[in-house]
Design a protein around this motif. Structure first.
Motif, PDB file in Angstrom:
ATOM      1  N   GLN A   2       0.873  -1.172   0.000  1.00  0.00           N
ATOM      2  CA  GLN A   2       0.000   0.000   0.000  1.00  0.00           C
ATOM      3  C   GLN A   2       0.909   1.220   0.000  1.00  0.00           C
ATOM      4  N   TRP A  29      -2.943  -1.500  -8.739  1.00  0.00           N
ATOM      5  CA  TRP A  29      -3.429  -0.806  -7.554  1.00  0.00           C
ATOM      6  C   TRP A  29      -4.799  -0.183  -7.808  1.00  0.00           C
ATOM      7  N   ASP A  88     -12.458   3.250   1.627  1.00  0.00           N
ATOM      8  CA  ASP A  88     -11.351   3.335   0.667  1.00  0.00           C
ATOM      9  C   ASP A  88     -11.822   2.897  -0.714  1.00  0.00           C
ATOM     10  N   GLN A  99      -4.146   7.209  -1.910  1.00  0.00           N
ATOM     11  CA  GLN A  99      -3.370   6.025  -1.579  1.00  0.00           C
ATOM     12  C   GLN A  99      -3.599   4.983  -2.652  1.00  0.00           C
ATOM     13  N   ARG A 127      -3.794   0.979  -3.081  1.00  0.00           N
ATOM     14  CA  ARG A 127      -3.976  -0.257  -2.334  1.00  0.00           C
ATOM     15  C   ARG A 127      -4.263  -1.375  -3.309  1.00  0.00           C
TER      16      ARG A 127
END
Length: 195
Positions: free
Chosen positions: A8, A70, A84, A15, A17
């Motif tokens: 991550q 990602w 998220d 971000q 992840r």
């Protein structure tokens, strides 16, 4: 190819992840939008099964170490309510550790365009590519008509290296590919200038 862990990565506003099976509806929403897909090498998706197939393919590539797919999520959403949700994707693919190179690509939901999220996500992926993976070169393939993506790549420091004519056929549209490259030393110099 050696299996590569998908860490991550966290920036100031976004971000990166790992993608999860719960992301399939968001993947479908992005890749079924004809405006988002205007310059891609395949047409907008018509069925959610296409997103499921892509998720499975990405996961196989991740497990083999050939693909780092990602999900882009917003830090503000995570901090506010733990959400998220995937708003886009950023991937390193065609990883070649022998020649220390890879390709990079991204897609962002149209509602999030123009805010700098794609640039931040690409920088996070590039930092990982050049530091943790010790790559020397990252390439991007973009339709020469895709001005927004070209400006984004050039802001980060990519240089246009050539055009592959009539490389893709998407429905009735024939598309060229502009090939962009970025070397580790160029990225380091660009990052130093911005600090």
């Amino acid at each position: 190819m050696t299996k590569t862990r998908l860490p991550q990565l966290r920036g100031a506003r976004v971000q990166l992840r790992a993608q999860r099976s719960g992301d399939v509806p968001a993947l479908f929403a992005i890749h079924s939008d004809p405006v988002v897909m205007r310059y891609w090498s395949f047409p907008p998706w018509q069925r959610v099964e296409q997103a499921q197939e892509m998720f499975k393919k990405n996961d196989r590539g991740r497990r083999s170490g050939e693909f780092l797919p990602w999900a882009i999520a917003l830090n503000a959403d995570v901090e506010r309510d733990g959400n998220d949700a995937l708003i886009g994707t950023c991937s390193l693919f065609a990883l070649d550790t022998t020649h220390r190179r890879a390709m990079i690509g991204n897609a962002l939901a149209r509602a999030h365009w123009g805010r700098g999220y794609a640039q931040e996500a690409l920088r996070l992926a590039l930092e990982h590519a050049f530091s943790a993976l010790a790559l020397n070169r990252v390439e991007a393939d973009v339709d020469p008509r895709n001005t927004a993506s070209i400006l984004l790549l050039e802001r980060i420091g990519f240089a246009r290296e050539g055009v592959l004519r009539e490389r893709w056929r998407v429905g009735d549209d024939v598309q060229d590919s502009a090939i962009y490259g970025l070397l580790a030393r160029e990225f380091a110099l660009q990052e130093a200038r911005e600090d």
